[in-house]
Design a protein around this motif. Sequence first.
Motif, PDB file in Angstrom:
ATOM      1  N   THR A  93      23.930  -0.304  13.382  1.00 51.02           N
ATOM      2  CA  THR A  93      25.077  -0.901  12.713  1.00 51.02           C
ATOM      3  C   THR A  93      24.597  -1.802  11.587  1.00 51.02           C
ATOM      4  O   THR A  93      23.397  -2.038  11.443  1.00 51.02           O
ATOM      5  CB  THR A  93      25.919  -1.724  13.705  1.00 51.02           C
ATOM      6  OG1 THR A  93      25.087  -2.732  14.282  1.00 51.02           O
ATOM      7  CG2 THR A  93      26.488  -0.835  14.809  1.00 51.02           C
TER       8      THR A  93
ATOM      9  N   THR B 241      25.707  -4.383  18.585  1.00 54.16           N
ATOM     10  CA  THR B 241      24.854  -3.362  19.195  1.00 54.16           C
ATOM     11  C   THR B 241      25.521  -2.806  20.440  1.00 54.16           C
ATOM     12  O   THR B 241      26.305  -3.485  21.111  1.00 54.16           O
ATOM     13  CB  THR B 241      23.481  -3.937  19.595  1.00 54.16           C
ATOM     14  OG1 THR B 241      23.681  -5.000  20.518  1.00 54.16           O
ATOM     15  CG2 THR B 241      22.716  -4.435  18.386  1.00 54.16           C
TER      16      THR B 241
ATOM     17  N   LYS C 238      24.789  -8.074  13.623  1.00 55.99           N
ATOM     18  CA  LYS C 238      24.967  -6.627  13.721  1.00 55.99           C
ATOM     19  C   LYS C 238      25.328  -6.310  15.166  1.00 55.99           C
ATOM     20  O   LYS C 238      24.529  -6.538  16.069  1.00 55.99           O
ATOM     21  CB  LYS C 238      23.676  -5.894  13.354  1.00 55.99           C
ATOM     22  CG  LYS C 238      23.218  -6.105  11.939  1.00 55.99           C
ATOM     23  CD  LYS C 238      21.927  -5.354  11.712  1.00 55.99           C
ATOM     24  CE  LYS C 238      21.321  -5.707  10.383  1.00 55.99           C
ATOM     25  NZ  LYS C 238      20.108  -4.956  10.112  1.00 55.99           N
TER      26      LYS C 238
END
Length: 129
Positions: free
Chosen positions: A42, A35, A33
């Motif tokens: 996200t 960041t 994910k």
Amino acid sequence: MTVQEYMAEQIERIAASLSDFISSTEESVRSWKPTCDGSAPTRSILEQAGECIAVNRYFAAMLRGEEIQAPTGGMNGEPPASAERAREELTASTGELVEAIRAMHDADLTRPFPHWRGPVAGRMLIMGA
């Protein structure tokens, strides 16, 4: 070609492209994910695939006139466990959706369908699917 057939073909094309993208992404990155400080949360590729699968099924059920229930965990429920599972579920859920779209009559394009935001014309549902 009808509007329904055109939209069904577009949905199939996009689902195949998404499946290929997921499959071609390195396994080590599929759960990643991105960041950025101060940004909104996200999702990983597999989480996004899970949302697409849930939305496909949600819209298909709406178009079939079924009572709609959000999946466990909402649209962001449990993601597929692997790229292979994502492909299988995307293929199946896309099949459900395009079957429902192809079954629509022309009059259904202007008919209101129940939606959690209020009635929505069929043409708007298939354009947003």
